[in-house]
Design a protein around this motif. Structure first.
Motif, PDB file in Angstrom:
ATOM      1  N   LEU A  94       0.843  -1.199   0.000  1.00 25.71           N
ATOM      2  CA  LEU A  94       0.000   0.000   0.000  1.00 25.71           C
ATOM      3  C   LEU A  94       0.877   1.247   0.000  1.00 25.71           C
ATOM      4  O   LEU A  94       0.544   2.253  -0.636  1.00 25.71           O
ATOM      5  CB  LEU A  94      -0.916  -0.021   1.224  1.00 25.71           C
ATOM      6  CG  LEU A  94      -1.915   1.136   1.345  1.00 25.71           C
ATOM      7  CD1 LEU A  94      -2.807   1.219   0.107  1.00 25.71           C
ATOM      8  CD2 LEU A  94      -2.763   0.993   2.606  1.00 25.71           C
ATOM      9  N   LYS A  95       2.019   1.173   0.690  1.00 30.69           N
ATOM     10  CA  LYS A  95       2.940   2.311   0.710  1.00 30.69           C
ATOM     11  C   LYS A  95       3.531   2.566  -0.675  1.00 30.69           C
ATOM     12  O   LYS A  95       3.867   3.702  -1.015  1.00 30.69           O
ATOM     13  CB  LYS A  95       4.067   2.057   1.714  1.00 30.69           C
ATOM     14  CG  LYS A  95       3.599   1.958   3.157  1.00 30.69           C
ATOM     15  CD  LYS A  95       4.769   1.685   4.091  1.00 30.69           C
ATOM     16  CE  LYS A  95       4.306   1.580   5.532  1.00 30.69           C
ATOM     17  NZ  LYS A  95       5.437   1.290   6.462  1.00 30.69           N
ATOM     18  N   ASP A  96       3.634   1.490  -1.479  1.00 27.79           N
ATOM     19  CA  ASP A  96       4.218   1.627  -2.819  1.00 27.79           C
ATOM     20  C   ASP A  96       3.203   2.014  -3.874  1.00 27.79           C
ATOM     21  O   ASP A  96       3.575   2.218  -5.042  1.00 27.79           O
ATOM     22  CB  ASP A  96       4.889   0.296  -3.229  1.00 27.79           C
ATOM     23  CG  ASP A  96       6.096  -0.043  -2.363  1.00 27.79           C
ATOM     24  OD1 ASP A  96       6.669   0.906  -1.783  1.00 27.79           O
ATOM     25  OD2 ASP A  96       6.440  -1.237  -2.252  1.00 27.79           O
ATOM     26  N   GLU A  97       1.940   2.082  -3.502  1.00 26.64           N
ATOM     27  CA  GLU A  97       0.870   2.379  -4.467  1.00 26.64           C
ATOM     28  C   GLU A  97       0.062   3.585  -3.996  1.00 26.64           C
ATOM     29  O   GLU A  97      -1.026   3.449  -3.437  1.00 26.64           O
ATOM     30  CB  GLU A  97      -0.053   1.159  -4.642  1.00 26.64           C
ATOM     31  CG  GLU A  97       0.645  -0.121  -5.058  1.00 26.64           C
ATOM     32  CD  GLU A  97       1.161  -0.048  -6.495  1.00 26.64           C
ATOM     33  OE1 GLU A  97       0.730   0.841  -7.250  1.00 26.64           O
ATOM     34  OE2 GLU A  97       1.995  -0.902  -6.862  1.00 26.64           O
ATOM     35  N   PRO A  98       0.562   4.802  -4.176  1.00 20.13           N
ATOM     36  CA  PRO A  98      -0.154   5.997  -3.686  1.00 20.13           C
ATOM     37  C   PRO A  98      -1.544   6.148  -4.292  1.00 20.13           C
ATOM     38  O   PRO A  98      -2.443   6.693  -3.658  1.00 20.13           O
ATOM     39  CB  PRO A  98       0.780   7.151  -4.076  1.00 20.13           C
ATOM     40  CG  PRO A  98       1.689   6.598  -5.127  1.00 20.13           C
ATOM     41  CD  PRO A  98       1.840   5.148  -4.814  1.00 20.13           C
ATOM     42  N   TRP A  99      -1.733   5.686  -5.533  1.00 19.92           N
ATOM     43  CA  TRP A  99      -3.057   5.780  -6.155  1.00 19.92           C
ATOM     44  C   TRP A  99      -4.089   4.970  -5.373  1.00 19.92           C
ATOM     45  O   TRP A  99      -5.251   5.381  -5.237  1.00 19.92           O
ATOM     46  CB  TRP A  99      -3.006   5.261  -7.599  1.00 19.92           C
ATOM     47  CG  TRP A  99      -2.669   3.784  -7.692  1.00 19.92           C
ATOM     48  CD1 TRP A  99      -1.435   3.234  -7.781  1.00 19.92           C
ATOM     49  CD2 TRP A  99      -3.608   2.698  -7.678  1.00 19.92           C
ATOM     50  NE1 TRP A  99      -1.514   1.864  -7.825  1.00 19.92           N
ATOM     51  CE2 TRP A  99      -2.855   1.504  -7.762  1.00 19.92           C
ATOM     52  CE3 TRP A  99      -5.002   2.611  -7.619  1.00 19.92           C
ATOM     53  CZ2 TRP A  99      -3.441   0.235  -7.773  1.00 19.92           C
ATOM     54  CZ3 TRP A  99      -5.595   1.349  -7.631  1.00 19.92           C
ATOM     55  CH2 TRP A  99      -4.827   0.179  -7.715  1.00 19.92           C
ATOM     56  N   LEU A 100      -3.638   3.834  -4.818  1.00 19.16           N
ATOM     57  CA  LEU A 100      -4.538   2.977  -4.053  1.00 19.16           C
ATOM     58  C   LEU A 100      -4.872   3.592  -2.693  1.00 19.16           C
ATOM     59  O   LEU A 100      -6.019   3.543  -2.236  1.00 19.16           O
ATOM     60  CB  LEU A 100      -3.896   1.600  -3.875  1.00 19.16           C
ATOM     61  CG  LEU A 100      -4.715   0.554  -3.127  1.00 19.16           C
ATOM     62  CD1 LEU A 100      -6.073   0.354  -3.789  1.00 19.16           C
ATOM     63  CD2 LEU A 100      -3.958  -0.774  -3.063  1.00 19.16           C
TER      64      LEU A 100
ATOM     65  N   LEU B  97      -4.604  -6.164  -7.887  1.00 20.37           N
ATOM     66  CA  LEU B  97      -4.363  -5.751  -6.504  1.00 20.37           C
ATOM     67  C   LEU B  97      -5.667  -5.301  -5.857  1.00 20.37           C
ATOM     68  O   LEU B  97      -5.953  -5.628  -4.696  1.00 20.37           O
ATOM     69  CB  LEU B  97      -3.327  -4.632  -6.471  1.00 20.37           C
ATOM     70  CG  LEU B  97      -2.938  -4.090  -5.088  1.00 20.37           C
ATOM     71  CD1 LEU B  97      -2.437  -5.222  -4.176  1.00 20.37           C
ATOM     72  CD2 LEU B  97      -1.880  -3.004  -5.224  1.00 20.37           C
ATOM     73  N   LEU B  98      -6.477  -4.585  -6.630  1.00 23.90           N
ATOM     74  CA  LEU B  98      -7.762  -4.131  -6.112  1.00 23.90           C
ATOM     75  C   LEU B  98      -8.656  -5.327  -5.794  1.00 23.90           C
ATOM     76  O   LEU B  98      -9.330  -5.360  -4.745  1.00 23.90           O
ATOM     77  CB  LEU B  98      -8.422  -3.216  -7.149  1.00 23.90           C
ATOM     78  CG  LEU B  98      -9.422  -2.170  -6.635  1.00 23.90           C
ATOM     79  CD1 LEU B  98      -8.728  -1.206  -5.669  1.00 23.90           C
ATOM     80  CD2 LEU B  98     -10.026  -1.389  -7.798  1.00 23.90           C
ATOM     81  N   GLN B  99      -8.655  -6.316  -6.672  1.00 24.74           N
ATOM     82  CA  GLN B  99      -9.447  -7.514  -6.437  1.00 24.74           C
ATOM     83  C   GLN B  99      -8.932  -8.301  -5.228  1.00 24.74           C
ATOM     84  O   GLN B  99      -9.719  -8.875  -4.464  1.00 24.74           O
ATOM     85  CB  GLN B  99      -9.403  -8.407  -7.686  1.00 24.74           C
ATOM     86  CG  GLN B  99     -10.164  -7.834  -8.883  1.00 24.74           C
ATOM     87  CD  GLN B  99     -10.023  -8.722 -10.112  1.00 24.74           C
ATOM     88  OE1 GLN B  99      -8.910  -8.979 -10.590  1.00 24.74           O
ATOM     89  NE2 GLN B  99     -11.151  -9.199 -10.617  1.00 24.74           N
ATOM     90  N   GLN B 100      -7.607  -8.312  -5.065  1.00 23.68           N
ATOM     91  CA  GLN B 100      -7.023  -9.022  -3.932  1.00 23.68           C
ATOM     92  C   GLN B 100      -7.459  -8.410  -2.606  1.00 23.68           C
ATOM     93  O   GLN B 100      -7.749  -9.119  -1.645  1.00 23.68           O
ATOM     94  CB  GLN B 100      -5.497  -9.007  -4.044  1.00 23.68           C
ATOM     95  CG  GLN B 100      -4.787  -9.707  -2.883  1.00 23.68           C
ATOM     96  CD  GLN B 100      -3.276  -9.547  -2.956  1.00 23.68           C
ATOM     97  OE1 GLN B 100      -2.735  -9.190  -3.999  1.00 23.68           O
ATOM     98  NE2 GLN B 100      -2.612  -9.801  -1.846  1.00 23.68           N
TER      99      GLN B 100
END
Length: 371
Positions: A7-13, A61-64
């Motif tokens: 989550l830290k690596d995906e700011p959009w998420l 990732l969103l589905q996960q």
């Protein structure tokens, strides 16, 4: 659980998930049971439409998150065409049971809406206070009918009145919609908000009614108006009378320059002023025979250390109490009264207070007539 590394690596998420917390924090009166949903579109989640990036990996990732953590449920749009991405116009429905987990991931503790309202109001007026409004945030003074924004605004409007020779009641009436009692017992708060400027507020004079017949040598302070006036009609020999009006006369102002006296006709004001607060003047107090009355006597002794309970008034009241008379605290809404412990007056501490404790009864002074 700490924030997942991915989550830290995906700011959009993190931004996408943060939107759901924003909605939770800003419901603005919406029913709490109403589901919070958001559809995936280019305008809402542009990270899935930036085809220079791994959009399929982002979608997985969103589905996960939905599958493994249950943060939300993904509902595909059944009307999408075969040429559209599988996530196009899909609905993400937040699982309210996962709010705590989501807040932990994003390090966003749940905010108390009351605290938020106070903080927002104080931020708008912080420059008006020497402590930036911290004392208001800590105390959150409640004034019926006013919102935090209105209360803070009213406190911020006090400053121009601090050096106009006004009392606290006068300032309160000007700043709180005519409510002169809004600042009662809040002078310490004003000191924190305005510092030494608050000392410009004028002490409110203590107005007391007195009957001082010529030649008196002793003083009797009477708690209640009716008993005071009856004694004026048939004054005990050699006594001046002072109507205390409950606790009003127990304030430290009693012995200060702010005490004011209104004399009944036939009084000798000059002699009263000479004898008043003279350590040689014999002083007595007579009030209700209950814990509150004894508390008044105790408080008055702060200004009049030689003050004693007036036995000609209390003795007949005591006899009624000891023979089964009087009323219980429950009958007269006196259950909130507190036992003063000791007062420093021997007669009170050795006789009156033990009788109150033993009988669990009380008697108002209007019940007897002093001949």
């Amino acid at each position: 659980m700490t924030t997942p590394i991915w989550l830290k690596d995906e700011p959009w998420l993190a931004k996408w998930l943060g939107w759901f917390l924003d909605k939770l924090d800003n419901r603005d009166g919406e029913p709490s049971q109403r589901a919070i949903t958001r559809r995936i579109k280019k305008s809402t989640l542009p990270a899935l439409y930036d085809f220079n990036e791994d959009t399929q990996g982002r979608w997985q990732l969103l589905q996960q998150i939905a599958r493994d953590h249950g943060i939300f449920e993904i509902r595909p749009d059944n009307k999408r065409s075969a040429f559209q991405e599988p996530y196009e116009n899909a609905q993400c429905r937040l699982n309210s049971d996962c709010e705590a987990l989501l807040r932990e991931w994003l390090n966003r503790p749940k905010q108390d809406p009351v605290v938020q309202a106070w903080q927002q109001a104080i931020n708008e007026h912080a420059a008006s206070f020497i402590d930036n409004g911290e004392a208001l945030l800590n105390q959150k003074p409640q004034i019926p009918g006013l919102t935090p924004a209105e209360i803070v605004s009213a406190f911020a409007n006090i400053e121009p009145y601090l050096n106009q020779n006004l009392t606290l009641r006068e300032i309160a009436a000007r700043c709180f919609n005519g409510d002169s009692k809004a600042l009662d017992n809040r002078f310490e708060l004003l000191l924190k908000l305005y510092g030494d400027n608050a000392n410009g507020i004028q002490p409110r004079p203590l107005l007391l009614t007195a009957w001082a017949p010529p030649g008196f040598s002793k003083l009797l302070i009477v708690e209640n108006q009716d008993s005071f006036l009856r004694l004026v009609e048939n004054s005990p020999e050699d006594y001046a009378l002072l109507y205390s009006g409950g606790f009003r006369a127990s304030a430290t102002r009693l012995s200060s320059e702010h005490a004011r006296f209104a004399f009944l006709p036939g009084s000798d004001p000059e002699r009263f002023k000479q004898r008043w607060l003279d350590e040689q003047t014999e002083c007595h107090f007579w009030g209700d025979l209950d814990f509150a009355g004894m508390g008044i006597l105790k408080a008055l002794r702060n200004s009049l250390p030689n003050l004693q309970a007036w036995q000609p008034g209390y003795q007949p009241m005591l006899e009624i109490l000891n023979t089964g008379g009087g009323h219980t605290p429950q009958q007269t809404r006196k259950t909130a009264q507190t036992d003063p412990g000791t007062t420093g007056c021997p007669y009170t501490d050795s006789t009156l207070l033990p009788a109150l404790r033993q009988t669990n009864s009380a008697l108002d002074q209007e019940a007897i007539h002093i001949p």
